[in-house]
Design a protein around this motif. Structure first.
Motif, mmCIF file in Angstrom:
data_model
loop_
_atom_site.group_PDB
_atom_site.id
_atom_site.type_symbol
_atom_site.label_atom_id
_atom_site.label_comp_id
_atom_site.label_asym_id
_atom_site.label_seq_id
_atom_site.Cartn_x
_atom_site.Cartn_y
_atom_site.Cartn_z
ATOM 1 N N ASP A 1 1.167 -0.455 0.863
ATOM 2 C CA ASP A 1 1.313 0.539 -0.201
ATOM 3 C C ASP A 1 -0.057 0.876 -0.775
ATOM 4 O O ASP A 1 -0.652 0.102 -1.528
ATOM 5 N N VAL A 2 -0.574 2.023 -0.383
ATOM 6 C CA VAL A 2 -1.864 2.507 -0.858
ATOM 7 C C VAL A 2 -1.635 3.846 -1.522
ATOM 8 O O VAL A 2 -0.806 4.643 -1.072
ATOM 9 N N GLY A 3 -2.349 4.103 -2.588
ATOM 10 C CA GLY A 3 -2.166 5.350 -3.315
ATOM 11 C C GLY A 3 -2.242 6.569 -2.413
ATOM 12 O O GLY A 3 -3.185 6.736 -1.653
ATOM 13 N N GLY A 4 -1.216 7.401 -2.457
ATOM 14 C CA GLY A 4 -1.218 8.627 -1.672
ATOM 15 C C GLY A 4 -0.630 8.477 -0.293
ATOM 16 O O GLY A 4 -0.524 9.452 0.448
ATOM 17 N N VAL A 5 -0.238 7.248 0.112
ATOM 18 C CA VAL A 5 0.328 7.035 1.447
ATOM 19 C C VAL A 5 1.788 6.632 1.321
ATOM 20 O O VAL A 5 2.097 5.709 0.579
ATOM 21 N N PRO B 1 -7.692 4.678 12.258
ATOM 22 C CA PRO B 1 -6.662 5.130 11.308
ATOM 23 C C PRO B 1 -5.275 5.080 11.941
ATOM 24 O O PRO B 1 -5.103 5.368 13.125
ATOM 25 N N PHE B 2 -4.278 4.693 11.152
ATOM 26 C CA PHE B 2 -2.912 4.617 11.665
ATOM 27 C C PHE B 2 -1.929 4.878 10.533
ATOM 28 O O PHE B 2 -2.249 4.708 9.351
ATOM 29 N N LYS B 3 -0.725 5.289 10.908
ATOM 30 C CA LYS B 3 0.334 5.512 9.932
ATOM 31 C C LYS B 3 1.113 4.216 9.728
ATOM 32 O O LYS B 3 1.464 3.556 10.703
ATOM 33 N N PRO B 4 1.382 3.833 8.480
ATOM 34 C CA PRO B 4 2.150 2.606 8.230
ATOM 35 C C PRO B 4 3.511 2.671 8.904
ATOM 36 O O PRO B 4 4.142 3.730 8.979
ATOM 37 N N GLY B 5 3.972 1.518 9.421
ATOM 38 C CA GLY B 5 5.260 1.458 10.094
ATOM 39 C C GLY B 5 6.414 1.340 9.123
ATOM 40 O O GLY B 5 6.240 1.348 7.896
ATOM 41 N N ASP B 6 7.605 1.211 9.673
ATOM 42 C CA ASP B 6 8.816 1.145 8.854
ATOM 43 C C ASP B 6 8.833 -0.076 7.943
ATOM 44 O O ASP B 6 9.421 -0.044 6.858
ATOM 45 N N ASN B 7 8.192 -1.173 8.371
ATOM 46 C CA ASN B 7 8.198 -2.396 7.561
ATOM 47 C C ASN B 7 7.226 -2.335 6.390
ATOM 48 O O ASN B 7 7.258 -3.208 5.515
ATOM 49 N N ARG B 8 6.342 -1.333 6.403
ATOM 50 C CA ARG B 8 5.357 -1.154 5.320
ATOM 51 C C ARG B 8 4.545 -2.421 5.083
ATOM 52 O O ARG B 8 4.222 -2.789 3.961
ATOM 53 N N ASN C 1 -7.031 4.462 1.989
ATOM 54 C CA ASN C 1 -6.398 5.693 2.442
ATOM 55 C C ASN C 1 -7.361 6.444 3.353
ATOM 56 O O ASN C 1 -8.506 6.702 2.991
ATOM 57 N N ALA C 2 -6.883 6.794 4.569
ATOM 58 C CA ALA C 2 -7.720 7.520 5.523
ATOM 59 C C ALA C 2 -7.351 8.995 5.603
ATOM 60 O O ALA C 2 -7.912 9.729 6.420
ATOM 61 N N GLY C 3 -6.402 9.428 4.766
ATOM 62 C CA GLY C 3 -5.998 10.826 4.771
ATOM 63 C C GLY C 3 -4.934 11.132 5.799
ATOM 64 O O GLY C 3 -4.736 10.382 6.763
ATOM 65 N N GLU C 4 -4.215 12.223 5.590
ATOM 66 C CA GLU C 4 -3.164 12.682 6.496
ATOM 67 C C GLU C 4 -2.089 11.619 6.707
ATOM 68 O O GLU C 4 -1.540 11.475 7.798
ATOM 69 N N GLY C 5 -1.800 10.851 5.648
ATOM 70 C CA GLY C 5 -0.755 9.841 5.728
ATOM 71 C C GLY C 5 -1.147 8.591 6.480
ATOM 72 O O GLY C 5 -0.287 7.765 6.799
ATOM 73 N N LYS C 6 -2.434 8.425 6.775
ATOM 74 C CA LYS C 6 -2.904 7.270 7.532
ATOM 75 C C LYS C 6 -3.742 6.346 6.648
ATOM 76 O O LYS C 6 -4.231 6.741 5.593
ATOM 77 N N ILE C 7 -3.888 5.098 7.100
ATOM 78 C CA ILE C 7 -4.712 4.120 6.397
ATOM 79 C C ILE C 7 -5.646 3.434 7.389
ATOM 80 O O ILE C 7 -5.459 3.519 8.605
ATOM 81 N N GLU C 8 -6.657 2.751 6.851
ATOM 82 C CA GLU C 8 -7.593 1.962 7.646
ATOM 83 C C GLU C 8 -7.674 0.559 7.066
ATOM 84 O O GLU C 8 -7.566 0.369 5.851
ATOM 85 N N VAL C 9 -7.853 -0.419 7.937
ATOM 86 C CA VAL C 9 -8.025 -1.810 7.518
ATOM 87 C C VAL C 9 -9.437 -2.248 7.880
ATOM 88 O O VAL C 9 -9.892 -2.029 9.008
#
Length: 318
Positions: free
Chosen positions: A314-318, A286-293, A199-207
């Motif tokens: 699916d990451v906790g908080g996102v 950081p990016f927001k997950p797309g519709d396909n999750r 979780n990268a915060g603000e609804g975003k994630i990092e890989v």
């Protein structure tokens, strides 16, 4: 209607940028309908892996015995012999490695026009357990592995038996273009990518790409490898299960004048040094997950060997 123009206007003020990594298709275990109005899902042709001995498998087995499986740092698994395996449906060949202490090997070939799936892995394992002598290496060779099959192969623990994946060169599907020679690189070991999502915060994630795990042909063990040998990796932040569309591309091994910096220089463009440096790393922006999750990561190591891994976002908080 589609209009084709044989003499397009030459606009000197615009530069067209493209390359081999724009869009890549990833063979899927099912064929999804293009029309959004169609609800039918057609099974891909997986007959080669399901009907026992075939002409194709005979060709693949001959090629495999002639050239072996290419490994890391010039290593290679070679075979003293490979022969058809009768009485089995999911295992197609057996043989021995060519070394001082030969190892018994069983081979399972994937379908010609579909991904090798987890059912084939499960059934091949069941058949391999009944073989006498027991194989010491169980090799799955395919043009593509679906994510469930890759996970099953990588995570199965069978004491005394190494499960490995071998990528098959697409040239094996074009016999008229392929010359039979001992230098063919038709099969090569696939390293298992190791990635993590946070979780990268603000609804975003990092890989983050942590590295590769490789099968060492000399020791027979799977050794962990860091990210230092990753030449390039691509991230599809909204993977649809059909086509890998790279939305972020990284060149970890690129020097100061290579990768994106070279492109910017060729385009005579101003570049943001901070962003260029970020695209040399192993952690995504950081990016927001797309519709396909779901995401897909394609990695190319310093040997030019590719591997794709898919993950849910699916990451906790996102």
């Amino acid at each position: 209607p589609v209009y084709l123009f044989d003499q397009p206007l030459n606009e000197t003020q615009k530069i067209r940028v493209t390359g081999p990594f724009t869009v890549e298709t990833v063979p899927a275990p099912t064929v999804k309908p293009i029309s959004i109005h169609s609800s039918a899902i057609l099974s891909a042709d997986d007959s080669v892996a399901r009907t026992g001995e075939s002409v194709r498998q005979d060709e693949w087995r001959t090629e495999l015995q002639s050239n072996g499986i290419r490994g890391k740092n010039g290593q290679r698994i070679t075979f003293s012999y490979l022969e058809p395996l009768g009485g089995t449906r999911w295992l197609h060949a057996r043989g021995e490695t060519k070394e001082d202490k030969p190892k018994h090997v069983a081979i399972s070939f994937g379908p010609e026009h579909a991904a090798l799936n987890s059912k084939q892995v499960e059934m091949a394992l069941t058949e391999a357990q009944r073989l006498v002598p027991r194989p010491q290496i169980l090799a799955f060779a395919s043009f593509h592995f679906d994510s469930a099959a890759s996970k099953a192969i990588d995570e199965t623990i069978w004491p005394g038996v190494a499960l490995i994946k071998a990528q098959m060169n697409m040239d094996l599907q074009t016999d008229d273009l392929k010359k039979k020679r001992s230098s063919n690189e038709s099969f090569w070991l696939i390293g298992q990518p190791d990635i993590s999502i946070k979780n990268a915060g603000e609804g975003k994630i990092e890989v983050t790409v942590n590295g590769f795990d490789y099968y060492d042909t000399r020791t027979g063990n799977v050794d962990g490898g860091g990210p230092e040998k990753i030449a390039m990796w691509m991230l599809d932040t909204d993977y649809d299960g059909r086509s890998l569309y790279p939305r972020q591309v990284f060149f970890p091994m690129a020097g100061k004048t290579e990768g994106w910096a070279k492109l910017a220089r060729n385009l005579k463009a101003e570049i943001d040094e901070e962003k260029i440096e970020a695209f040399r790393g192993t952690t995504s922006l950081p990016f927001k997950p797309g519709d396909n999750r779901r995401i897909a990561v394609k990695i190319v190591d310093d040997r030019g060997i590719e591997s794709v891994i898919e993950r849910d976002t699916d990451v906790g908080g996102v």
